[in-house]
Design a protein around this motif. Structure first.
Motif, PDB file in Angstrom:
ATOM      1  N   LYS A 291      37.330  45.164  42.556  1.00 59.74           N
ATOM      2  CA  LYS A 291      37.159  44.200  41.490  1.00 59.74           C
ATOM      3  C   LYS A 291      36.419  44.861  40.332  1.00 59.74           C
ATOM      4  O   LYS A 291      35.771  45.885  40.475  1.00 59.74           O
ATOM      5  CB  LYS A 291      36.350  43.000  41.985  1.00 59.74           C
ATOM      6  N   ILE A 292      36.530  44.241  39.172  1.00 59.02           N
ATOM      7  CA  ILE A 292      35.835  44.729  37.989  1.00 59.02           C
ATOM      8  C   ILE A 292      34.778  43.716  37.585  1.00 59.02           C
ATOM      9  O   ILE A 292      35.058  42.523  37.528  1.00 59.02           O
ATOM     10  CB  ILE A 292      36.828  44.976  36.844  1.00 59.02           C
TER      11      ILE A 292
ATOM     12  N   TYR B   4      44.679  39.254  38.995  1.00 58.86           N
ATOM     13  CA  TYR B   4      43.364  38.625  38.967  1.00 58.86           C
ATOM     14  C   TYR B   4      43.420  37.349  38.126  1.00 58.86           C
ATOM     15  O   TYR B   4      44.171  37.261  37.156  1.00 58.86           O
ATOM     16  CB  TYR B   4      42.334  39.562  38.313  1.00 58.86           C
TER      17      TYR B   4
ATOM     18  N   TYR C 144      40.562  35.060  35.982  1.00 57.91           N
ATOM     19  CA  TYR C 144      39.200  34.949  35.472  1.00 57.91           C
ATOM     20  C   TYR C 144      39.068  33.647  34.690  1.00 57.91           C
ATOM     21  O   TYR C 144      40.035  33.122  34.153  1.00 57.91           O
ATOM     22  CB  TYR C 144      38.883  36.082  34.494  1.00 57.91           C
TER      23      TYR C 144
ATOM     24  N   LEU D  65      35.259  36.273  37.827  1.00 57.35           N
ATOM     25  CA  LEU D  65      36.432  36.399  38.689  1.00 57.35           C
ATOM     26  C   LEU D  65      36.553  35.195  39.607  1.00 57.35           C
ATOM     27  O   LEU D  65      35.613  34.859  40.337  1.00 57.35           O
ATOM     28  CB  LEU D  65      36.338  37.684  39.500  1.00 57.35           C
TER      29      LEU D  65
ATOM     30  N   TYR E  83      41.598  37.010  43.379  1.00 55.12           N
ATOM     31  CA  TYR E  83      42.397  38.180  43.094  1.00 55.12           C
ATOM     32  C   TYR E  83      43.358  38.445  44.245  1.00 55.12           C
ATOM     33  O   TYR E  83      43.223  37.873  45.336  1.00 55.12           O
ATOM     34  CB  TYR E  83      41.529  39.410  42.814  1.00 55.12           C
TER      35      TYR E  83
ATOM     36  N   LYS F  14      38.901  35.699  47.598  1.00 56.59           N
ATOM     37  CA  LYS F  14      38.021  34.994  46.675  1.00 56.59           C
ATOM     38  C   LYS F  14      37.235  35.968  45.819  1.00 56.59           C
ATOM     39  O   LYS F  14      36.849  37.039  46.254  1.00 56.59           O
ATOM     40  CB  LYS F  14      37.045  34.111  47.461  1.00 56.59           C
TER      41      LYS F  14
END
Lengths: 111, 111
Positions: free
Chosen positions: A98-99, B33, B35, B45, B48, B57
């Motif tokens: 993840k980012i 993803y 957001y 987030l 994803y 999650k």
């Protein structure tokens, strides 16, 4: 905990007035640091990826640099069209898939 | 080559209603993803996916659900909409070792 902090929150410059935006990060095992530009009503647009301390990338009036604790986005002789929100993000450590994004710096360039 | 397409662009919901935000990509990226971005804040987030049939999650998953039946599509479902879900929702895709590419967002208001 992985964390990204950007400063300042907002920056107003005169056209031609150079400055720098800061991105401080806390992540174990950095895999990559990303800079994005976001215009109002649009999704973030990718600018740079930096992978290791000492690395630099340039694009037109923008130059991104990276140390072990922070990254700088240097803006040289900015123009009004450089006005946008600049987002910094990291991946690595516990967030390898993840980012993690910072909250951004809103840059405004006055003609 | 459309990249990442999000629909709808705008939507107003009443409290308690449900809806699905659509995201489709033609970049053949495995990673996708979702957001949310609240005013003046960074990207948080929600969920994803690392490939078709696999979802996980993120930081703020409560009140949302996702599915990933194909590589191209990654819909986000809101059940029992609440005012706290008023936000701008961004979908992003990522190829291995590549930066994320974003759609232009869905602006959702819950009244």
């Amino acid at each position: 905990e992985d964390q990204v902090t950007q400063s300042p929150e907002a920056l107003r410059l005169q056209e031609g007035e150079s400055s720098s935006l800061n991105c401080s990060y806390t992540v174990s095992g950095l895999r990559g640091l990303f800079w994005y530009r976001q215009d109002p009503g649009k999704g973030p647009e990718f600018l740079f990826t930096l992978y290791s301390a000492g690395e630099e990338k340039e694009k037109e009036r923008l130059k991104a640099t990276l140390t072990k604790k922070e990254s700088f986005l240097h803006i040289t002789a900015p123009k009004p069209e450089d006005s946008a929100t600049y987002l910094c993000a990291v991946t690595g450590g516990s967030s390898a898939s993840k980012i993690i994004f910072g909250s951004g710096t809103r840059l405004s360039i006055r003609p | 080559n459309a990249g990442v397409t999000q629909t709808p662009k705008f939507r107003i919901l009443k409290i308690g209603q449900s809806m699905t935000l659509q995201c489709t990509q033609d970049m053949n990226h495995n990673y996708m993803y979702w957001y949310r971005q609240d005013p003046g804040m960074g990207l948080k987030l929600i969920y994803y996916s690392v490939g078709a049939g696999i979802t996980d999650k993120g930081e703020v998953p409560n009140g949302y659900n996702v599915s990933r039946s194909t590589t191209e599509d990654f819909p986000l479902r809101l059940e029992l909409a609440a005012p706290s879900q008023t936000s701008v929702y961004f979908c992003a895709t990522q190829g291995y070792g590549q930066p994320q590419h974003f759609g232009d967002g869905t602006r959702l208001s819950i009244l």
